[in-house]
Design a protein around this motif. Structure first.
Motif, PDB file in Angstrom:
ATOM      1  N   LEU A 148      41.080  49.977 108.616  1.00  0.00           N
ATOM      2  CA  LEU A 148      41.084  50.093 107.058  1.00  0.00           C
ATOM      3  C   LEU A 148      42.576  50.044 106.476  1.00  0.00           C
ATOM      4  CD1 LEU A 148      39.067  49.782 104.980  1.00  0.00           C
ATOM      5  CD2 LEU A 148      39.008  52.507 104.661  1.00  0.00           C
ATOM      6  N   ARG A 149      43.251  50.902 106.864  1.00  0.00           N
ATOM      7  CA  ARG A 149      44.654  50.837 106.423  1.00  0.00           C
ATOM      8  C   ARG A 149      45.432  49.609 106.538  1.00  0.00           C
ATOM      9  NH1 ARG A 149      45.897  55.964 108.930  1.00  0.00           N
ATOM     10  NH2 ARG A 149      45.395  57.710 107.987  1.00  0.00           N
ATOM     11  N   TRP A 150      45.114  49.058 107.562  1.00  0.00           N
ATOM     12  CA  TRP A 150      45.624  47.918 108.133  1.00  0.00           C
ATOM     13  C   TRP A 150      45.208  46.719 107.067  1.00  0.00           C
ATOM     14  CZ3 TRP A 150      49.563  45.583 110.495  1.00  0.00           C
ATOM     15  CH2 TRP A 150      49.394  44.276 110.719  1.00  0.00           C
ATOM     16  N   SER A 182      50.026  52.072 109.447  1.00  0.00           N
ATOM     17  CA  SER A 182      48.533  51.953 109.931  1.00  0.00           C
ATOM     18  C   SER A 182      48.397  52.550 111.333  1.00  0.00           C
ATOM     19  CB  SER A 182      48.101  50.542 109.687  1.00  0.00           C
ATOM     20  OG  SER A 182      48.900  49.793 110.847  1.00  0.00           O
ATOM     21  N   VAL A 183      49.420  52.658 111.988  1.00  0.00           N
ATOM     22  CA  VAL A 183      49.251  53.194 113.468  1.00  0.00           C
ATOM     23  C   VAL A 183      50.069  54.684 113.576  1.00  0.00           C
ATOM     24  CG1 VAL A 183      49.210  51.083 114.772  1.00  0.00           C
ATOM     25  CG2 VAL A 183      51.361  52.094 114.250  1.00  0.00           C
ATOM     26  N   GLY A 184      50.029  55.116 112.211  1.00  0.00           N
ATOM     27  CA  GLY A 184      50.472  56.733 112.208  1.00  0.00           C
ATOM     28  C   GLY A 184      52.211  57.025 112.319  1.00  0.00           C
ATOM     29  N   LEU A 185      52.788  55.856 112.138  1.00  0.00           N
ATOM     30  CA  LEU A 185      54.364  56.110 112.348  1.00  0.00           C
ATOM     31  C   LEU A 185      55.215  55.974 110.930  1.00  0.00           C
ATOM     32  CD1 LEU A 185      54.778  54.097 115.514  1.00  0.00           C
ATOM     33  CD2 LEU A 185      54.551  56.524 115.176  1.00  0.00           C
ATOM     34  N   SER A 186      56.027  56.652 110.605  1.00  0.00           N
ATOM     35  CA  SER A 186      56.912  56.435 109.417  1.00  0.00           C
ATOM     36  C   SER A 186      58.252  56.854 109.546  1.00  0.00           C
ATOM     37  CB  SER A 186      56.257  57.548 108.313  1.00  0.00           C
ATOM     38  OG  SER A 186      56.562  58.932 108.676  1.00  0.00           O
ATOM     39  N   ARG A 187      59.101  56.094 108.590  1.00  0.00           N
ATOM     40  CA  ARG A 187      60.465  56.377 108.845  1.00  0.00           C
ATOM     41  C   ARG A 187      60.977  57.903 108.353  1.00  0.00           C
ATOM     42  NH1 ARG A 187      63.688  51.800 105.535  1.00  0.00           N
ATOM     43  NH2 ARG A 187      61.559  50.444 105.398  1.00  0.00           N
ATOM     44  N   LEU A 229      50.935  46.238 117.299  1.00  0.00           N
ATOM     45  CA  LEU A 229      50.900  47.697 117.105  1.00  0.00           C
ATOM     46  C   LEU A 229      50.347  48.543 117.851  1.00  0.00           C
ATOM     47  CD1 LEU A 229      51.569  47.169 113.024  1.00  0.00           C
ATOM     48  CD2 LEU A 229      53.271  47.901 114.829  1.00  0.00           C
ATOM     49  N   LEU A 230      49.126  47.978 118.141  1.00  0.00           N
ATOM     50  CA  LEU A 230      48.006  48.722 118.813  1.00  0.00           C
ATOM     51  C   LEU A 230      48.790  48.962 120.388  1.00  0.00           C
ATOM     52  CD1 LEU A 230      44.608  47.359 117.656  1.00  0.00           C
ATOM     53  CD2 LEU A 230      45.611  49.406 117.040  1.00  0.00           C
ATOM     54  N   MET A 231      49.356  48.004 120.859  1.00  0.00           N
ATOM     55  CA  MET A 231      50.098  48.181 122.075  1.00  0.00           C
ATOM     56  C   MET A 231      50.876  49.092 121.879  1.00  0.00           C
ATOM     57  SD  MET A 231      50.876  44.467 123.880  1.00  0.00           S
ATOM     58  CE  MET A 231      51.665  45.456 125.229  1.00  0.00           C
ATOM     59  N   LEU A 232      51.821  49.288 120.885  1.00  0.00           N
ATOM     60  CA  LEU A 232      52.846  50.397 120.629  1.00  0.00           C
ATOM     61  C   LEU A 232      52.027  51.754 120.531  1.00  0.00           C
ATOM     62  CD1 LEU A 232      55.597  51.395 120.124  1.00  0.00           C
ATOM     63  CD2 LEU A 232      55.158  50.806 117.410  1.00  0.00           C
ATOM     64  N   ARG A 233      51.155  51.696 119.975  1.00  0.00           N
ATOM     65  CA  ARG A 233      50.352  53.174 119.720  1.00  0.00           C
ATOM     66  C   ARG A 233      49.673  53.524 121.146  1.00  0.00           C
ATOM     67  NH1 ARG A 233      51.055  57.133 116.429  1.00  0.00           N
ATOM     68  NH2 ARG A 233      50.902  58.257 118.456  1.00  0.00           N
ATOM     69  N   ARG A 234      49.078  52.687 121.763  1.00  0.00           N
ATOM     70  CA  ARG A 234      48.570  53.204 123.146  1.00  0.00           C
ATOM     71  C   ARG A 234      49.541  53.622 123.961  1.00  0.00           C
ATOM     72  NH1 ARG A 234      45.460  48.620 122.822  1.00  0.00           N
ATOM     73  NH2 ARG A 234      46.711  47.434 124.109  1.00  0.00           N
ATOM     74  N   ALA A 235      50.623  52.884 123.953  1.00  0.00           N
ATOM     75  CA  ALA A 235      51.951  53.343 124.804  1.00  0.00           C
ATOM     76  C   ALA A 235      52.299  54.737 124.470  1.00  0.00           C
ATOM     77  CB  ALA A 235      52.965  52.409 124.713  1.00  0.00           C
ATOM     78  N   MET A 236      52.470  55.178 123.224  1.00  0.00           N
ATOM     79  CA  MET A 236      52.872  56.368 122.926  1.00  0.00           C
ATOM     80  C   MET A 236      51.759  57.229 122.983  1.00  0.00           C
ATOM     81  SD  MET A 236      54.609  55.736 119.106  1.00  0.00           S
ATOM     82  CE  MET A 236      55.213  57.407 119.070  1.00  0.00           C
TER      83      MET A 236
END
Ligand code: URA
Length: 271
Positions: free
Chosen positions: A14-16, A143-148, A253-260
């Motif tokens: 939804l955020r995306w 949208s994947v929970g990451l911020s500066r 981005l989902l790949m990044l989130r999964r890796a994290m």
């Protein structure tokens, strides 16, 4: 009813969609199709994905290149690196830029994003990704929970704006690469995200275009022998011009989130 992880995935989707402008459909008056961007200053036009598909062949060391490598090697902290780059006189870009654009976000954050080069607004503020593509970048990562503010550290291949926002040349990319690699070594991220073809081409030293490189993890040898995993993805400026490509960026981005979430890269995602 959705279970907690389905709930999180739905929320992220939804955020995306909101980040992608889905809510523009509910403005009180119809938005004109050919609206001009709100920014007063021209935005950096990230190179079209395949505009520069072949990486430079290994370049002969030039005197300025050797000076850049030597100077980068003397920096033992991020502040020393910033000072070294500010004092580096080997590039004419320094003369036309207003400010050195070094970084933004949290040093030591788990994810380091490397973009292309500052645009007009970045040059004015001395910070990377603060124009329209920076706003999209922020929404994408949110949208994947990451911020500066908490979990991202951001820089560019070039620390100075190329005149007229032109695409960086192979020589400029090669010249500043020792500084970029030293920057990564000192910032110590767990994972790298390479935003756009210029960053992917520079850091991976690859001949392939971004549409072939994106969507999978690559190994990068950082100065000092350490190996990091890097995920190339499409540049937000390109996504602003080609909204259809946003679904590929979302998959990355989902790949990044999964890796994290896995604490690393899943076995099936290793190169
Ligand atoms: N595009 C980039 O690649 N970097 C910035 O800092 C801004 C726009």
């Amino acid at each position: 009813m959705a279970n907690p992880s389905e709930h999180l995935a739905l929320l992220a989707a939804l955020r995306w969609q909101i980040a992608m402008g889905a809510d523009e459909a509910i403005l009180e008056t119809a938005a004109p199709r050919a609206r001009k961007p709100a920014a007063l200053q021209p935005e950096r036009p990230a190179a079209a994905p395949e505009a520069t598909p072949r990486a430079a062949a290994p370049r002969k060391a030039t005197p300025h290149g050797e000076a850049a490598a030597a100077l980068a090697g003397t920096a033992n902290t991020l502040e020393e690196l910033r000072e070294a780059m500010a004092g580096f006189t080997g590039s004419p870009l320094r003369e036309t830029a207003t400010n050195l654009v070094f970084s933004d976000g949290v040093p030591g954050a788990p994810v380091m994003v490397i973009g292309e080069a500052p645009g007009a607004e970045e040059d004015r503020q001395g910070k990377p990704f603060v124009g329209a593509s920076g706003q999209l970048l922020d929404r994408m990562f949110a949208s994947v929970g990451l911020s500066r503010a908490e979990s991202l550290y951001i820089t560019n291949i070039l620390p100075f704006r190329p005149p007229g926002n032109r695409t960086p040349t192979d020589a400029e990319i090669a010249l500043f690469l020792p500084f970029v690699l030293r920057h990564v070594a000192l910032a110590k991220p767990r994972l790298l995200v390479l935003a756009g073809g210029v960053a992917a081409k520079g850091v991976l030293q690859s001949r392939e275009g971004i549409t072939r490189l994106r969507g999978r993890w690559h190994q990068v040898s950082i100065l000092g022998g350490e190996v990091l995993m890097a995920l190339p993805t499409l540049h937000p400026a390109y996504l602003l011009r080609n909204p259809i490509a946003k679904r590929d960026a979302w998959a990355d981005l989902l790949m990044l989130r999964r890796a994290m979430n896995d604490g690393g890269i899943g076995a099936q995602e290793k190169p």
